[in-house]
Design a protein around this motif. Sequence first.
Motif, PDB file in Angstrom:
ATOM      1  N   MET A 153      -3.075  -6.962  -9.206  1.00 36.80           N
ATOM      2  CA  MET A 153      -1.596  -6.510  -9.067  1.00 36.80           C
ATOM      3  C   MET A 153      -1.890  -4.802  -8.353  1.00 36.80           C
ATOM      4  SD  MET A 153       1.603  -6.332  -9.869  1.00 36.80           S
ATOM      5  CE  MET A 153       1.714  -7.666 -10.972  1.00 36.80           C
ATOM      6  N   ALA A 154      -2.935  -3.962  -8.858  1.00 36.19           N
ATOM      7  CA  ALA A 154      -2.845  -2.647  -8.589  1.00 36.19           C
ATOM      8  C   ALA A 154      -3.134  -2.724  -6.954  1.00 36.19           C
ATOM      9  CB  ALA A 154      -4.048  -1.924  -9.317  1.00 36.19           C
ATOM     10  N   ARG A 155      -4.070  -3.656  -6.702  1.00 35.03           N
ATOM     11  CA  ARG A 155      -4.260  -3.617  -5.005  1.00 35.03           C
ATOM     12  C   ARG A 155      -2.865  -4.096  -4.207  1.00 35.03           C
ATOM     13  NH1 ARG A 155      -8.601  -7.983  -3.780  1.00 35.03           N
ATOM     14  NH2 ARG A 155      -9.705  -6.757  -5.237  1.00 35.03           N
ATOM     15  N   TYR A 156      -2.222  -4.914  -4.877  1.00 37.89           N
ATOM     16  CA  TYR A 156      -1.024  -5.183  -3.942  1.00 37.89           C
ATOM     17  C   TYR A 156      -0.120  -4.035  -3.947  1.00 37.89           C
ATOM     18  CZ  TYR A 156       3.549  -7.315  -3.483  1.00 37.89           C
ATOM     19  OH  TYR A 156       4.776  -7.734  -3.160  1.00 37.89           O
ATOM     20  N   VAL A 157       0.342  -3.511  -5.182  1.00 36.25           N
ATOM     21  CA  VAL A 157       1.069  -2.309  -5.188  1.00 36.25           C
ATOM     22  C   VAL A 157       0.465  -1.212  -4.451  1.00 36.25           C
ATOM     23  CG1 VAL A 157       1.847  -0.274  -6.550  1.00 36.25           C
ATOM     24  CG2 VAL A 157       1.734  -2.713  -7.359  1.00 36.25           C
ATOM     25  N   LEU A 158      -0.764  -0.911  -4.129  1.00 33.52           N
ATOM     26  CA  LEU A 158      -1.237   0.047  -3.259  1.00 33.52           C
ATOM     27  C   LEU A 158      -1.095  -0.401  -1.953  1.00 33.52           C
ATOM     28  CD1 LEU A 158      -2.895   2.639  -2.707  1.00 33.52           C
ATOM     29  CD2 LEU A 158      -5.023   1.249  -3.069  1.00 33.52           C
ATOM     30  N   ARG A 159      -1.489  -1.607  -1.461  1.00 38.59           N
ATOM     31  CA  ARG A 159      -1.044  -1.941  -0.114  1.00 38.59           C
ATOM     32  C   ARG A 159       0.450  -1.867   0.232  1.00 38.59           C
ATOM     33  NH1 ARG A 159      -2.605  -6.810  -0.486  1.00 38.59           N
ATOM     34  NH2 ARG A 159      -0.477  -8.092  -0.438  1.00 38.59           N
ATOM     35  N   ARG A 160       1.409  -2.182  -0.524  1.00 37.31           N
ATOM     36  CA  ARG A 160       2.782  -2.138  -0.474  1.00 37.31           C
ATOM     37  C   ARG A 160       3.148  -0.684  -0.309  1.00 37.31           C
ATOM     38  NH1 ARG A 160       6.644  -6.005  -0.672  1.00 37.31           N
ATOM     39  NH2 ARG A 160       7.605  -4.248   0.314  1.00 37.31           N
ATOM     40  N   ALA A 161       2.573   0.338  -0.960  1.00 34.69           N
ATOM     41  CA  ALA A 161       2.823   1.698  -1.169  1.00 34.69           C
ATOM     42  C   ALA A 161       2.415   2.243   0.364  1.00 34.69           C
ATOM     43  CB  ALA A 161       2.189   2.392  -2.147  1.00 34.69           C
ATOM     44  N   LEU A 162       1.233   1.794   0.695  1.00 35.13           N
ATOM     45  CA  LEU A 162       0.829   2.208   2.268  1.00 35.13           C
ATOM     46  C   LEU A 162       1.625   1.676   3.218  1.00 35.13           C
ATOM     47  CD1 LEU A 162      -3.117   1.810   1.521  1.00 35.13           C
ATOM     48  CD2 LEU A 162      -1.631   3.978   1.632  1.00 35.13           C
ATOM     49  N   GLN A 163       2.116   0.630   3.028  1.00 33.29           N
ATOM     50  CA  GLN A 163       3.106  -0.027   4.289  1.00 33.29           C
ATOM     51  C   GLN A 163       4.301   0.838   4.299  1.00 33.29           C
ATOM     52  OE1 GLN A 163       3.178  -4.146   3.032  1.00 33.29           O
ATOM     53  NE2 GLN A 163       1.426  -4.633   3.941  1.00 33.29           N
ATOM     54  N   SER A 164       4.979   1.025   2.988  1.00 36.46           N
ATOM     55  CA  SER A 164       6.035   2.154   2.782  1.00 36.46           C
ATOM     56  C   SER A 164       5.883   3.124   3.683  1.00 36.46           C
ATOM     57  CB  SER A 164       6.424   1.870   1.426  1.00 36.46           C
ATOM     58  OG  SER A 164       6.668   0.470   0.983  1.00 36.46           O
ATOM     59  N   LEU A 165       4.711   3.825   3.083  1.00 38.88           N
ATOM     60  CA  LEU A 165       4.398   5.197   3.754  1.00 38.88           C
ATOM     61  C   LEU A 165       4.511   5.267   5.145  1.00 38.88           C
ATOM     62  CD1 LEU A 165       3.748   8.255   3.200  1.00 38.88           C
ATOM     63  CD2 LEU A 165       1.192   7.428   3.174  1.00 38.88           C
ATOM     64  N   TYR A 166       4.049   4.252   5.925  1.00 36.02           N
ATOM     65  CA  TYR A 166       4.035   4.056   7.267  1.00 36.02           C
ATOM     66  C   TYR A 166       5.437   3.842   7.815  1.00 36.02           C
ATOM     67  CZ  TYR A 166       3.255   1.963  11.956  1.00 36.02           C
ATOM     68  OH  TYR A 166       3.539   1.700  13.180  1.00 36.02           O
ATOM     69  N   ALA A 167       6.264   3.135   7.132  1.00 35.11           N
ATOM     70  CA  ALA A 167       7.521   2.790   7.544  1.00 35.11           C
ATOM     71  C   ALA A 167       8.328   4.138   7.269  1.00 35.11           C
ATOM     72  CB  ALA A 167       8.171   1.712   6.752  1.00 35.11           C
ATOM     73  N   VAL A 168       7.982   4.829   6.257  1.00 30.64           N
ATOM     74  CA  VAL A 168       8.758   6.185   5.946  1.00 30.64           C
ATOM     75  C   VAL A 168       8.458   7.299   7.172  1.00 30.64           C
ATOM     76  CG1 VAL A 168       9.027   8.043   4.487  1.00 30.64           C
ATOM     77  CG2 VAL A 168       9.069   5.905   3.640  1.00 30.64           C
ATOM     78  N   LEU A 169       7.229   7.240   7.525  1.00 29.22           N
ATOM     79  CA  LEU A 169       6.943   7.992   8.857  1.00 29.22           C
ATOM     80  C   LEU A 169       7.652   7.640   9.972  1.00 29.22           C
ATOM     81  CD1 LEU A 169       3.053   8.503   8.012  1.00 29.22           C
ATOM     82  CD2 LEU A 169       4.978  10.118   7.646  1.00 29.22           C
ATOM     83  N   MET A 170       7.565   6.428  10.319  1.00 24.81           N
ATOM     84  CA  MET A 170       8.402   6.024  11.332  1.00 24.81           C
ATOM     85  C   MET A 170       9.845   6.209  11.142  1.00 24.81           C
ATOM     86  SD  MET A 170       5.971   4.851  13.558  1.00 24.81           S
ATOM     87  CE  MET A 170       7.239   4.273  14.846  1.00 24.81           C
ATOM     88  N   LEU A 171      10.485   6.027  10.158  1.00 26.43           N
ATOM     89  CA  LEU A 171      11.886   6.522   9.982  1.00 26.43           C
ATOM     90  C   LEU A 171      11.910   8.094  10.315  1.00 26.43           C
ATOM     91  CD1 LEU A 171      14.742   5.685   9.195  1.00 26.43           C
ATOM     92  CD2 LEU A 171      13.927   6.012   6.737  1.00 26.43           C
ATOM     93  N   LEU A 172      11.305   8.785   9.679  1.00 27.25           N
ATOM     94  CA  LEU A 172      11.372  10.087   9.957  1.00 27.25           C
ATOM     95  C   LEU A 172      11.256  10.719  11.422  1.00 27.25           C
ATOM     96  CD1 LEU A 172       9.067  12.003   7.161  1.00 27.25           C
ATOM     97  CD2 LEU A 172      11.429  12.236   7.432  1.00 27.25           C
TER      98      LEU A 172
END
Length: 310
Positions: free
Chosen positions: A1-20
Amino acid sequence: MARYVLRRALQSLYAVLMLLLIVFAMTRLTGDPTNQYLPLSASPQARADFAALHGFNDPYYVQFIHYVSDLAHGDFGQSLFKQRPAMEVALEAFPITLTLAFFTMSIALVLSIVLGSLAAMRPNGLFDRMISPLTIFTASAPTFWVALVAIFVFAMMLGWVPTSGMGTPVHWILPVCVLVLTPLGVLTQVVRSSMVSSLSAPYAKTALAKGASDARVVFVHALRNSLLPLITIAGVQATGLVNGAVVIETIFGFPGIGKVMIDSIRDRDFSLTIACILLAAVVVYAMNVAIDIMYARLDPRVQIGGEARR
């Protein structure tokens, strides 16, 4: 579970940077805000000093690097129009948007479960034939058009509700009713389709044969097995409400994140625009992760972090 949440958080961070990056580039295309905030009589030197103070005369890539660096240090910039920290202004407005979305989604979920279940009990019956066209219409009708028609009919012609503002509970009636139509139509169709499939399953027929009431079979046995598609689509609709609030808040004069965002774009208040979009994006990505986790807990067949749940 922790690994999954971390992976999704990193994916979201990348998406946020692209959005910025995209939003930063788009805001700069609206023009130099120097002319927006200084009078026509301002001297060229005053304009140059204003641009230098806020970094508007730097190359775009330099402005972006400075902005991302400030974000990393928790500095979201200063709102030029309001003369306050941009994120502070966005955080003040965001609870209004969340409240509007919460009431809307709560009403849509309850009504869609009731209407979809009743329609599924008698497929192609009178109630089903009445509900299906209505939900298709509400799911596809443009929100801005419905809002304008609702204002004209219920506020201007009948005078039942105010046209704009949020001073009293009555001011919330029309925005919530307009905003609820799309998710209500979509979710009712999802519930109806899932319930028809569940009610035709052997376990539902067995429960009826054992003497269980229609209501118990529908709202206990069948509904439990229809929650997975409902949660998935409800999550998509919930995130869409945050975006749809931009239109509703602008039309009805709600001082939420949507109206603040539109006003900041009009005023070329770059820091406030990006702060509003960044805040909304983070909330949307967090909701998506929460929905995935909830889905995996409800369905053991869903894999998290590459390991099947047992």
